[in-house]
Write an enzyme that holds these catalytic residues in place. Structure first.
Site, PDB file in Angstrom:
ATOM      1  N   PRO A  71       0.837  -1.197   0.000  1.00 60.94           N
ATOM      2  CG  PRO A  71      -0.108  -1.111   2.120  1.00 60.94           C
ATOM      3  CD  PRO A  71       0.708  -1.970   1.215  1.00 60.94           C
ATOM      4  CG  HIS A  72       1.748   3.015  -3.194  1.00 59.24           C
ATOM      5  ND1 HIS A  72       1.473   1.706  -3.533  1.00 59.24           N
ATOM      6  CD2 HIS A  72       1.417   3.748  -4.282  1.00 59.24           C
ATOM      7  CE1 HIS A  72       1.022   1.651  -4.761  1.00 59.24           C
ATOM      8  NE2 HIS A  72       0.965   2.891  -5.251  1.00 59.24           N
ATOM      9  CB  ALA A  73      -1.054   7.206   0.267  1.00 57.61           C
TER      10      ALA A  73
END
Length: 154
Positions: free
Chosen positions: A65-67
Site C-alpha cells: 500500500p502507498h499514498a
C-alpha cells in the site's frame, strides 16, 4: 535509495491478527504516526483512497500500500508482518501477511517510483519472504530487510 533511508527500526511491527483490510490501514497509519511523527487520520484516508483505485496486493502474500501525503518531505515506509494472513484482494487471490507501506510527498515523482521499485523487487525474493515469515521479532525483521541492500550492493 536504500531500505535504511525508508525504514526505521521502530517502523517495523508484528501483529497477531487483523480483522480486516480497513483495520490494517489504521494499524499502518498508527505505526507511521508513532515511528515518523505523521498524523494517522490523513494517512488512513490516503491509503483507502489509493486502494479504491485498485488493490495493492502484489501476490505471494505481499502487499505494497502507498499514498502521497501533503506536507511530507521525504519518502517513508513502515513494515508489518501479520501472523494470521488476511484477504487483501491481491492479484493472485492469496491472503497477505507481509505489508510494506510507503508514504511519499505529493510531488515526489521519481523518488516515489524508485522506492516502490526497490520494495517490490526485494519482496519478490521468495527466500527473503521465507526468512521474514520465519521470524516474529520486529528487530530481526528490520535487520533482514535492511541487510538485503548490503547483499544487492556487493
Amino acid at each position: 535509495m536504500k531500505f535504511s533511508d525508508l525504514l526505521k527500526p521502530e517502523a517495523v511491527k508484528v501483529l497477531g491478527a487483523v480483522s480486516s483490510k480497513k483495520r490494517l490501514m489504521h494499524d499502518i497509519a498508527d505505526l507511521a504516526e508513532a515511528a515518523h511523527g505523521l498524523s494517522a487520520a490523513p494517512l488512513v484516508e490516503a491509503l483507502m483512497e489509493r486502494e479504491s483505485l485498485g488493490p495493492t496486493g502484489v501476490g505471494h502474500g505481499v502487499a505494497l500500500p502507498h499514498a502521497r501525503i501533503a506536507g511530507l518531505e521525504e519518502v517513508l515506509g513502515v513494515f508489518i508482518q501479520i501472523e494470521k494472513p488476511i484477504d487483501f484482494e491481491a492479484v493472485d487471490r492469496q491472503p497477505v501477511d507481509l505489508i510494506f507501506a510507503l508514504f511519499a510527498p505529493e510531488n515526489a515523482g521519481v523518488e516515489h517510483l524508485k522506492a516502490l521499485a526497490l520494495v517490490s523487487r526485494t519482496l519478490r525474493n521468495t527466500g527473503l519472504c521465507t526468512k521474514l515469515r520465519a521470524n516474529a521479532d520486529a528487530g530481526t525483521l528490520y535487520t533482514i530487510i535492511t541487510e538485503t541492500e548490503d547483499v544487492q550492493a556487493a
